[in-house]
Motif scaffolding. Structure first.
Motif, PDB file in Angstrom:
ATOM      1  N   ILE A 125       1.040  -1.198  -0.316  1.00  0.00           N
ATOM      2  CA  ILE A 125       0.115  -0.028   0.083  1.00  0.00           C
ATOM      3  C   ILE A 125       0.906   1.141  -0.054  1.00  0.00           C
ATOM      4  O   ILE A 125       1.778   1.311   0.928  1.00  0.00           O
TER       5      ILE A 125
ATOM      6  N   VAL B  38       0.334   5.373   0.056  1.00  0.00           N
ATOM      7  CA  VAL B  38      -0.497   6.649   0.314  1.00  0.00           C
ATOM      8  C   VAL B  38       0.426   7.762   0.024  1.00  0.00           C
ATOM      9  O   VAL B  38       1.390   8.189   0.400  1.00  0.00           O
TER      10      VAL B  38
ATOM     11  N   ASP C  81       0.230  11.700  -0.234  1.00  0.00           N
ATOM     12  CA  ASP C  81      -0.244  13.050   0.236  1.00  0.00           C
ATOM     13  C   ASP C  81       0.643  14.348  -0.169  1.00  0.00           C
ATOM     14  O   ASP C  81       1.296  15.074   0.534  1.00  0.00           O
TER      15      ASP C  81
ATOM     16  N   MET D 181      -2.803   5.025  -3.631  1.00  0.00           N
ATOM     17  CA  MET D 181      -3.923   5.939  -3.032  1.00  0.00           C
ATOM     18  C   MET D 181      -3.477   7.415  -2.916  1.00  0.00           C
ATOM     19  O   MET D 181      -2.410   7.399  -2.246  1.00  0.00           O
TER      20      MET D 181
ATOM     21  N   TRP E  56      -4.133  11.524  -2.389  1.00  0.00           N
ATOM     22  CA  TRP E  56      -5.109  12.451  -1.913  1.00  0.00           C
ATOM     23  C   TRP E  56      -4.882  13.657  -2.823  1.00  0.00           C
ATOM     24  O   TRP E  56      -3.720  14.077  -3.568  1.00  0.00           O
TER      25      TRP E  56
ATOM     26  N   LEU F  17      -9.801  10.991  -2.479  1.00  0.00           N
ATOM     27  CA  LEU F  17      -8.760   9.946  -2.277  1.00  0.00           C
ATOM     28  C   LEU F  17      -8.843   9.071  -3.737  1.00  0.00           C
ATOM     29  O   LEU F  17      -9.733   8.175  -3.639  1.00  0.00           O
TER      30      LEU F  17
ATOM     31  N   ILE G  14      -7.958   6.011  -5.974  1.00  0.00           N
ATOM     32  CA  ILE G  14      -7.245   4.579  -5.453  1.00  0.00           C
ATOM     33  C   ILE G  14      -7.087   3.858  -7.066  1.00  0.00           C
ATOM     34  O   ILE G  14      -7.939   3.874  -7.923  1.00  0.00           O
TER      35      ILE G  14
ATOM     36  N   LYS H  12      -4.434  14.927   7.735  1.00  0.00           N
ATOM     37  CA  LYS H  12      -5.444  13.849   7.220  1.00  0.00           C
ATOM     38  C   LYS H  12      -5.825  13.158   8.394  1.00  0.00           C
ATOM     39  O   LYS H  12      -5.106  12.624   9.213  1.00  0.00           O
TER      40      LYS H  12
ATOM     41  N   LEU I  72      -8.484   0.913   6.114  1.00  0.00           N
ATOM     42  CA  LEU I  72      -7.513  -0.417   5.500  1.00  0.00           C
ATOM     43  C   LEU I  72      -7.591  -1.842   5.917  1.00  0.00           C
ATOM     44  O   LEU I  72      -7.231  -2.596   5.049  1.00  0.00           O
TER      45      LEU I  72
ATOM     46  N   CYS J 156       3.366  -1.143   4.175  1.00  0.00           N
ATOM     47  CA  CYS J 156       2.757   0.241   3.773  1.00  0.00           C
ATOM     48  C   CYS J 156       3.792   1.476   4.009  1.00  0.00           C
ATOM     49  O   CYS J 156       4.573   1.489   4.583  1.00  0.00           O
TER      50      CYS J 156
ATOM     51  N   GLU K 247       4.016   5.929   3.349  1.00  0.00           N
ATOM     52  CA  GLU K 247       3.126   7.027   3.292  1.00  0.00           C
ATOM     53  C   GLU K 247       4.199   7.936   2.645  1.00  0.00           C
ATOM     54  O   GLU K 247       5.584   8.082   3.129  1.00  0.00           O
TER      55      GLU K 247
ATOM     56  N   TRP L 107       4.166   1.254   9.840  1.00  0.00           N
ATOM     57  CA  TRP L 107       4.093   1.821   8.498  1.00  0.00           C
ATOM     58  C   TRP L 107       5.775   2.545   8.238  1.00  0.00           C
ATOM     59  O   TRP L 107       6.435   2.858   9.007  1.00  0.00           O
TER      60      TRP L 107
END
Length: 398
Positions: free
Chosen positions: A222, A224, A226, A264, A266, A319, A321, A348, A355, A365, A367, A377
């Motif tokens: 995963i 993410v 931002d 994902m 933002w 968001l 995906i 956020k 998830l 994961c 970010e 993470w």
């Protein structure tokens, strides 16, 4: 339906979201933070103690919608015929707005019927924000004990006082492998470190340590993103450093993601940014679009923070995906998550419980452009520790 009273902390003891309606959830941001940082080991030069932390309550004191400031003058822009793409975007926005209004109405009713009240806790008056007495000699000694010279990494010890300089944790992978949160002194200030986390504090030109980490893990499951999107407000107010679309398009996502990795992103409500993500960023990185989630921002009483018809701001963020190369075996459906926004810029809400519903087996994961750390993470960004500073938190009595 009768009225009764619950406490968020009791109601959400095992999870931080309440089902509102189909694929829509009410999140409690600060309760999630409290669960992470209850029983934190706070180590000082002269001893240690067990403390609990939550973000300052003032960051969530939003009882009334934002007030839109009007100049009193109506714009007289010439109306141009919309393209087919713009027509489709307008149609999608109308459909989305109708759904979000339904969720907002049900959320407001839910909050009124169950009379959810904010967490009540006592804030301790003693300050633990800054460290007094650690010298550069002591910091270098701590660094030598935590530094792996062969791998150019730092491992934060599970116990004991550790004091570092900001240069010690910049441009190298830093990991913490204990099952409990702790504090670490960096540059004379205390920072919270959640359990089993990893981070890299660097800018986008120094991603090699992250790429090497991704390679050793076989890629992330995963990711993410931002991104600090470029916009007129950011340029004019200089609220944060932003990146151009071209710079964001150069992110080495294919070297970070494993096949079927869930990506994902933002985005703001700017159609140009949406098109960039779906048409450029995704396609150039072999990412297949799947769906979108929406964060609906509400006041503490359940009202949207701005009117849906506002021409300037919207009460939601998006968001987008997708999946890298292969479609994941799990089904990912559109969702709406609702929460009171934190007043800290661009902070956020936590997505952990949403998830977890994907039922991935111990996912790796990541970010990107993170400004805080998450348990289990990997986080990357040039301000990755910013919101871990104890100046943003209350030391509380549970």
């Amino acid at each position: 339906m009768g009225h009764f009273t619950i406490d968020f902390r009791d109601f959400l003891h095992n999870m931080d979201c309440i089902w509102v309606t189909e694929n829509s959830y009410l999140l409690n941001h600060n309760d999630h933070v409290l669960r992470i940082y209850s029983n934190t080991q706070h180590h000082k030069i002269n001893g240690s103690e067990i403390l609990s932390f939550a973000l300052k309550r003032e960051y969530f004191n939003l009882d009334n919608p934002y007030i839109a400031i009007s100049t009193g003058k109506k714009s007289r822009k010439r109306k141009l015929k919309m393209s087919s793409q713009e027509e489709e975007e307008k149609k999608c926005h109308k459909s989305l707005t109708e759904r979000l209004i339904t969720v907002a109405t049900k959320t407001e009713t839910l909050l009124r019927d169950i009379n959810v009240r904010n967490m009540n806790y006592n804030v301790k008056t003693d300050s633990v924000k800054t460290c007094k007495g650690c010298s550069s000699i002591f910091k270098n000694l701590c660094f030598r004990q935590a530094f792996n010279i062969a791998q150019d990494t730092v491992t934060i010890p599970c116990d004991g006082s550790i004091h570092l300089d900001s240069s010690h944790v910049t441009d190298r992978i830093v990991s913490y492998n204990a099952n409990h949160p702790r504090t670490v002194c960096i540059g004379g200030e205390y920072y919270l470190v959640p359990q089993k986390c990893t981070f890299l504090m660097s800018d986008a030109s120094r991603l090699d340590p992250l790429l090497n980490l991704a390679h050793s893990k076989g890629g992330f499951d995963i990711i993410v993103i931002d991104s600090p999107w470029e916009n007129k407000s950011a340029k004019r107010g200089r609220k944060y450093p932003w990146l151009s679309l071209g710079d964001i398009g150069k992110l080495p996502l294919q070297k970070l993601a494993k096949n079927s990795c869930i990506i994902m992103v933002w985005i703001t409500n700017n159609p140009t940014i949406r098109r960039f993500v779906t048409n450029d960023l995704f396609k150039s990185n072999e990412i297949q679009y799947i769906t979108e989630w929406h964060w609906l921002k509400i006041t503490n009483t359940g009202r949207p923070v701005v009117d849906f018809a506002s021409p300037h701001k919207k009460p939601y963020e998006i968001l987008i995906i997708g999946s890298y190369r292969k479609v994941p075996q799990i089904e990912i459906v559109p969702k709406v998550f609702v929460s009171t926004p934190c007043s800290i810029h661009s902070h956020k809400p936590p997505l952990d419980d949403l998830l977890m519903q994907m039922n991935l087996d111990s996912p790796q994961c990541l970010e990107m452009f993170a400004r805080n750390l998450k348990p289990q993470w990997t986080s990357w960004g040039n301000e990755v520790l910013e919101l871990q500073n104890l100046k943003y938190f209350d030391n509380i009595e549970c």
